[in-house]
Structures are given as structure tokens and as C-alpha cells.
Scaffold this motif. Sequence first.
Motif, PDB file in Angstrom:
ATOM      1  N   ASN A  54       5.464  66.996  80.880  1.00 20.63           N
ATOM      2  CA  ASN A  54       4.885  67.306  82.182  1.00 20.63           C
ATOM      3  C   ASN A  54       4.660  68.807  82.314  1.00 20.63           C
ATOM      4  N   LEU A  55       3.907  69.172  83.331  1.00 19.95           N
ATOM      5  CA  LEU A  55       3.637  70.576  83.615  1.00 19.95           C
ATOM      6  C   LEU A  55       4.225  70.940  84.970  1.00 19.95           C
ATOM      7  N   MET A  56       4.658  72.176  85.097  1.00 14.93           N
ATOM      8  CA  MET A  56       5.033  72.728  86.398  1.00 14.93           C
ATOM      9  C   MET A  56       3.916  73.699  86.762  1.00 14.93           C
ATOM     10  N   ALA A  57       3.194  73.359  87.840  1.00 16.77           N
ATOM     11  CA  ALA A  57       2.032  74.161  88.231  1.00 16.77           C
ATOM     12  C   ALA A  57       2.261  74.773  89.606  1.00 16.77           C
ATOM     13  N   PRO A  58       1.821  76.027  89.795  1.00 16.61           N
ATOM     14  CA  PRO A  58       1.979  76.657  91.103  1.00 16.61           C
ATOM     15  C   PRO A  58       1.045  76.019  92.121  1.00 16.61           C
ATOM     16  N   ALA A  78       5.059  77.341  95.699  1.00 19.19           N
ATOM     17  CA  ALA A  78       6.052  76.496  95.061  1.00 19.19           C
ATOM     18  C   ALA A  78       5.468  75.969  93.757  1.00 19.19           C
ATOM     19  N   TYR A  79       6.308  75.359  92.958  1.00 17.74           N
ATOM     20  CA  TYR A  79       5.856  74.684  91.747  1.00 17.74           C
ATOM     21  C   TYR A  79       5.904  73.181  91.984  1.00 17.74           C
ATOM     22  N   VAL A  80       4.884  72.481  91.508  1.00 17.54           N
ATOM     23  CA  VAL A  80       4.854  71.024  91.568  1.00 17.54           C
ATOM     24  C   VAL A  80       4.773  70.497  90.149  1.00 17.54           C
ATOM     25  N   GLU A  81       5.404  69.349  89.912  1.00 17.39           N
ATOM     26  CA  GLU A  81       5.393  68.747  88.582  1.00 17.39           C
ATOM     27  C   GLU A  81       4.167  67.845  88.449  1.00 17.39           C
ATOM     28  N   ILE A  82       3.422  68.035  87.355  1.00 19.72           N
ATOM     29  CA  ILE A  82       2.190  67.299  87.084  1.00 19.72           C
ATOM     30  C   ILE A  82       2.406  66.453  85.827  1.00 19.72           C
ATOM     31  N   SER A  83       2.132  65.168  85.920  1.00 13.78           N
ATOM     32  CA  SER A  83       2.295  64.280  84.755  1.00 13.78           C
ATOM     33  C   SER A  83       0.956  64.141  84.025  1.00 13.78           C
ATOM     34  N   PRO A  84       0.981  63.652  82.779  1.00 15.72           N
ATOM     35  CA  PRO A  84      -0.268  63.436  82.038  1.00 15.72           C
ATOM     36  C   PRO A  84      -1.228  62.469  82.734  1.00 15.72           C
ATOM     37  N   ASP A 106      -2.077  62.640  85.833  1.00  7.05           N
ATOM     38  CA  ASP A 106      -2.783  63.365  86.881  1.00  7.05           C
ATOM     39  C   ASP A 106      -4.177  63.773  86.386  1.00  7.05           C
ATOM     40  N   PRO A 107      -5.210  63.636  87.211  1.00  7.20           N
ATOM     41  CA  PRO A 107      -6.566  64.009  86.794  1.00  7.20           C
ATOM     42  C   PRO A 107      -6.717  65.495  86.420  1.00  7.20           C
ATOM     43  N   GLU A 108      -5.866  66.360  86.949  1.00 11.78           N
ATOM     44  CA  GLU A 108      -5.940  67.795  86.666  1.00 11.78           C
ATOM     45  C   GLU A 108      -5.144  68.205  85.430  1.00 11.78           C
ATOM     46  N   ALA A 123      -5.295  67.733  82.087  1.00  9.18           N
ATOM     47  CA  ALA A 123      -5.977  68.294  80.903  1.00  9.18           C
ATOM     48  C   ALA A 123      -6.418  69.734  81.155  1.00  9.18           C
ATOM     49  N   ARG A 124      -6.973  69.989  82.326  1.00  9.52           N
ATOM     50  CA  ARG A 124      -7.420  71.347  82.657  1.00  9.52           C
ATOM     51  C   ARG A 124      -6.230  72.298  82.733  1.00  9.52           C
ATOM     52  N   LEU A 125      -5.173  71.880  83.387  1.00  7.28           N
ATOM     53  CA  LEU A 125      -3.994  72.740  83.535  1.00  7.28           C
ATOM     54  C   LEU A 125      -3.268  72.942  82.208  1.00  7.28           C
ATOM     55  N   ALA A 126      -3.237  71.915  81.368  1.00  6.61           N
ATOM     56  CA  ALA A 126      -2.520  72.000  80.093  1.00  6.61           C
ATOM     57  C   ALA A 126      -3.106  73.075  79.180  1.00  6.61           C
ATOM     58  N   ARG A 127      -4.399  73.342  79.291  1.00  8.56           N
ATOM     59  CA  ARG A 127      -5.025  74.387  78.459  1.00  8.56           C
ATOM     60  C   ARG A 127      -4.464  75.771  78.774  1.00  8.56           C
ATOM     61  N   GLN A 128      -3.944  75.944  79.973  1.00  7.00           N
ATOM     62  CA  GLN A 128      -3.419  77.242  80.407  1.00  7.00           C
ATOM     63  C   GLN A 128      -1.899  77.331  80.319  1.00  7.00           C
ATOM     64  N   ALA A 129      -1.254  76.230  79.965  1.00  8.36           N
ATOM     65  CA  ALA A 129       0.212  76.150  80.048  1.00  8.36           C
ATOM     66  C   ALA A 129       0.908  76.924  78.936  1.00  8.36           C
ATOM     67  N   VAL A 130       2.082  77.445  79.269  1.00  8.33           N
ATOM     68  CA  VAL A 130       2.972  78.087  78.292  1.00  8.33           C
ATOM     69  C   VAL A 130       4.300  77.333  78.317  1.00  8.33           C
ATOM     70  N   SER A 131       4.991  77.350  77.199  1.00  7.87           N
ATOM     71  CA  SER A 131       6.296  76.691  77.147  1.00  7.87           C
ATOM     72  C   SER A 131       7.323  77.548  77.892  1.00  7.87           C
ATOM     73  N   GLU A 132       8.456  76.940  78.192  1.00 10.94           N
ATOM     74  CA  GLU A 132       9.532  77.691  78.843  1.00 10.94           C
ATOM     75  C   GLU A 132      10.006  78.831  77.956  1.00 10.94           C
ATOM     76  N   GLU A 133      10.009  78.607  76.637  1.00 15.34           N
ATOM     77  CA  GLU A 133      10.429  79.650  75.696  1.00 15.34           C
ATOM     78  C   GLU A 133       9.430  80.812  75.691  1.00 15.34           C
ATOM     79  N   GLU A 134       8.128  80.496  75.705  1.00 16.32           N
ATOM     80  CA  GLU A 134       7.108  81.552  75.750  1.00 16.32           C
ATOM     81  C   GLU A 134       7.234  82.362  77.035  1.00 16.32           C
ATOM     82  N   LEU A 135       7.483  81.696  78.139  1.00 20.71           N
ATOM     83  CA  LEU A 135       7.636  82.397  79.412  1.00 20.71           C
ATOM     84  C   LEU A 135       8.851  83.318  79.379  1.00 20.71           C
ATOM     85  N   GLU A 136       9.952  82.856  78.816  1.00 23.41           N
ATOM     86  CA  GLU A 136      11.144  83.702  78.727  1.00 23.41           C
ATOM     87  C   GLU A 136      10.898  84.914  77.828  1.00 23.41           C
TER      88      GLU A 136
END
Length: 88
Positions: free
Chosen positions: A10-14, A28-34, A36-38, A40-53
Amino acid sequence: MYIIRLPNGNLMAPESAMDTQGQVMGDAYVEISPADPEYARLARQAVSEEELEQRRQRWRDGDEALRREFERYLADRGQGGQSTDVPP
């Protein structure tokens, strides 16, 4: 704010809460599951928790160097600047 890819896929999106006049009331952050219609678009921009740290650590490291440089600047101008709670 970043889109974060969670270990479960899943994704955590602002998301911002807006009032009726369009003013931001809060973020806030909302959890997005695969499903969700959005997703694929959001996943292209996502970073892992490790990358964020890792990014956060680089920012902290950069902040420390900038703090020391500023304290040297103040000291050179005779304005002190040496912090007592953080070693140089």
C-alpha cells in the motif's frame, strides 16, 4: 510531503483537509491500496520508508554542517554563536 510505499504494497499519500472557503485546515496521510484508481499514478512517485529515512539523514547531516558554518560566521563577527547544547 512524500508518497511512501509501505512493505505491504500500500501507499501512504498526503491529503489536505479543506474548509468550505478552500483554506487548508490540516494535512494528513491516507493509506491507498492497489485497488484504488489513483494507485498507479501515485506509485510512480512513491519512495520506500528506507529511502525516506536516508533522505532525512542527509538533510540532518547537511543541517549540522550549516549550523557549524553559521556559528563560525557569528564567532568571526564577535557575536558568539557557540551553542552549549550541541558540540561543535
